[in-house]
Motif scaffolding. Structure first.
Motif, mmCIF file in Angstrom:
data_model
loop_
_atom_site.group_PDB
_atom_site.id
_atom_site.type_symbol
_atom_site.label_atom_id
_atom_site.label_comp_id
_atom_site.label_asym_id
_atom_site.label_seq_id
_atom_site.Cartn_x
_atom_site.Cartn_y
_atom_site.Cartn_z
ATOM 1 N N GLU A 85 23.806 83.983 -52.403
ATOM 2 C CA GLU A 85 22.342 84.120 -52.408
ATOM 3 C C GLU A 85 21.666 83.046 -53.257
ATOM 4 N N THR A 86 22.129 82.845 -54.468
ATOM 5 C CA THR A 86 21.479 81.888 -55.374
ATOM 6 C C THR A 86 21.608 80.454 -54.878
ATOM 7 N N PRO A 87 22.829 79.997 -54.508
ATOM 8 C CA PRO A 87 22.911 78.627 -53.961
ATOM 9 C C PRO A 87 22.122 78.477 -52.663
ATOM 10 N N GLY A 88 22.099 79.508 -51.846
ATOM 11 C CA GLY A 88 21.346 79.454 -50.597
ATOM 12 C C GLY A 88 19.862 79.269 -50.829
ATOM 13 N N LYS A 89 19.324 80.011 -51.793
ATOM 14 C CA LYS A 89 17.904 79.873 -52.126
ATOM 15 C C LYS A 89 17.616 78.490 -52.711
ATOM 16 N N PHE A 90 18.508 78.041 -53.592
ATOM 17 C CA PHE A 90 18.318 76.725 -54.210
ATOM 18 C C PHE A 90 18.332 75.616 -53.156
ATOM 19 N N LEU A 91 19.322 75.655 -52.260
ATOM 20 C CA LEU A 91 19.418 74.633 -51.216
ATOM 21 C C LEU A 91 18.225 74.695 -50.269
ATOM 22 N N PHE A 92 17.755 75.887 -49.973
ATOM 23 C CA PHE A 92 16.589 76.031 -49.107
ATOM 24 C C PHE A 92 15.349 75.453 -49.779
ATOM 25 N N GLY A 93 15.195 75.722 -51.062
ATOM 26 C CA GLY A 93 14.068 75.151 -51.808
ATOM 27 C C GLY A 93 14.119 73.637 -51.823
ATOM 28 N N CYS A 94 15.317 73.084 -52.039
ATOM 29 C CA CYS A 94 15.487 71.622 -52.012
ATOM 30 C C CYS A 94 15.159 71.067 -50.638
ATOM 31 N N SER A 95 15.577 71.789 -49.601
ATOM 32 C CA SER A 95 15.300 71.364 -48.230
ATOM 33 C C SER A 95 13.800 71.277 -47.976
ATOM 34 N N ILE A 96 13.063 72.267 -48.453
ATOM 35 C CA ILE A 96 11.610 72.266 -48.257
ATOM 36 C C ILE A 96 10.958 71.125 -49.037
ATOM 37 N N LEU A 97 11.425 70.882 -50.270
ATOM 38 C CA LEU A 97 10.865 69.786 -51.064
ATOM 39 C C LEU A 97 11.127 68.424 -50.416
ATOM 40 N N VAL A 98 12.336 68.220 -49.925
ATOM 41 C CA VAL A 98 12.669 66.952 -49.272
ATOM 42 C C VAL A 98 11.876 66.801 -47.978
ATOM 43 N N LEU A 99 11.688 67.901 -47.263
ATOM 44 C CA LEU A 99 10.870 67.864 -46.044
ATOM 45 C C LEU A 99 9.425 67.497 -46.386
ATOM 46 N N ALA A 100 8.906 68.051 -47.472
ATOM 47 C CA ALA A 100 7.546 67.716 -47.899
ATOM 48 C C ALA A 100 7.432 66.238 -48.244
ATOM 49 N N LEU A 101 8.440 65.694 -48.901
ATOM 50 C CA LEU A 101 8.451 64.262 -49.218
ATOM 51 C C LEU A 101 8.440 63.429 -47.941
ATOM 52 N N SER A 102 9.220 63.851 -46.973
ATOM 53 C CA SER A 102 9.243 63.163 -45.683
ATOM 54 C C SER A 102 7.872 63.195 -45.015
ATOM 55 N N LEU A 103 7.201 64.318 -45.091
ATOM 56 C CA LEU A 103 5.870 64.442 -44.486
ATOM 57 C C LEU A 103 4.834 63.588 -45.215
ATOM 58 N N ILE A 104 4.947 63.481 -46.527
ATOM 59 C CA ILE A 104 4.033 62.625 -47.286
ATOM 60 C C ILE A 104 4.230 61.163 -46.876
#
Length: 128
Positions: A85-104
């Motif tokens: 659960e914890t690594p999954g949430k962390f990786l998902f959060g990182c995925s969203i942040l990297v996606l946001a960077l890509s969109l910027i």
């Protein structure tokens, strides 16, 4: 959080990568047309070269961060699948942040593209 949460991001990232690829192919076509034009040394072409170079680099990073986001999302799903659960949430959060960077970066590329069109319109106005 369960396995379906990061799975919702999969189609969005795939479509985003397809849009980035289309932008790259369009830019490549524009560059090839400028190269094949009668006068590649013309002032209009020379004014566009710095923007074209920046756009190539931005699209490269947009695609790279999009792929990294996709990979992090997949790893998040795997972690959740094996009950991490914890690594999954962390990786998902990182995925969203990297996606946001890509969109910027995508937004910056669109702004540069718009400026390039303004240069062409300005040239059309001056040639009247």
């Amino acid at each position: 959080m369960d396995l379906t949460t990061p799975a919702l991001l999969f189609p969005a990232i795939s479509l985003l990568l397809l849009a980035y690829t289309n932008r790259f192919l369009t830019l490549a076509q524009v560059i090839r047309q400028l190269h094949a034009s009668a006068d590649p040394g013309a002032a209009l072409v020379q004014r566009q070269i710095p923007g074209l170079k920046r756009r190539i680099i931005l699209i490269q990073y947009m695609q790279g961060f999009g792929v990294l986001s996709f990979l992090l999302c997949a790893l998040s799903m795997f972690a959740l699948f094996v009950h991490g659960e914890t690594p999954g949430k962390f990786l998902f959060g990182c995925s969203i942040l990297v996606l946001a960077l890509s969109l910027i970066l995508s937004l910056v590329e669109v702004l540069i593209s718009t400026n390039a069109l303004a240069v062409v319109v300005e040239d059309l106005e001056q040639s009247k």
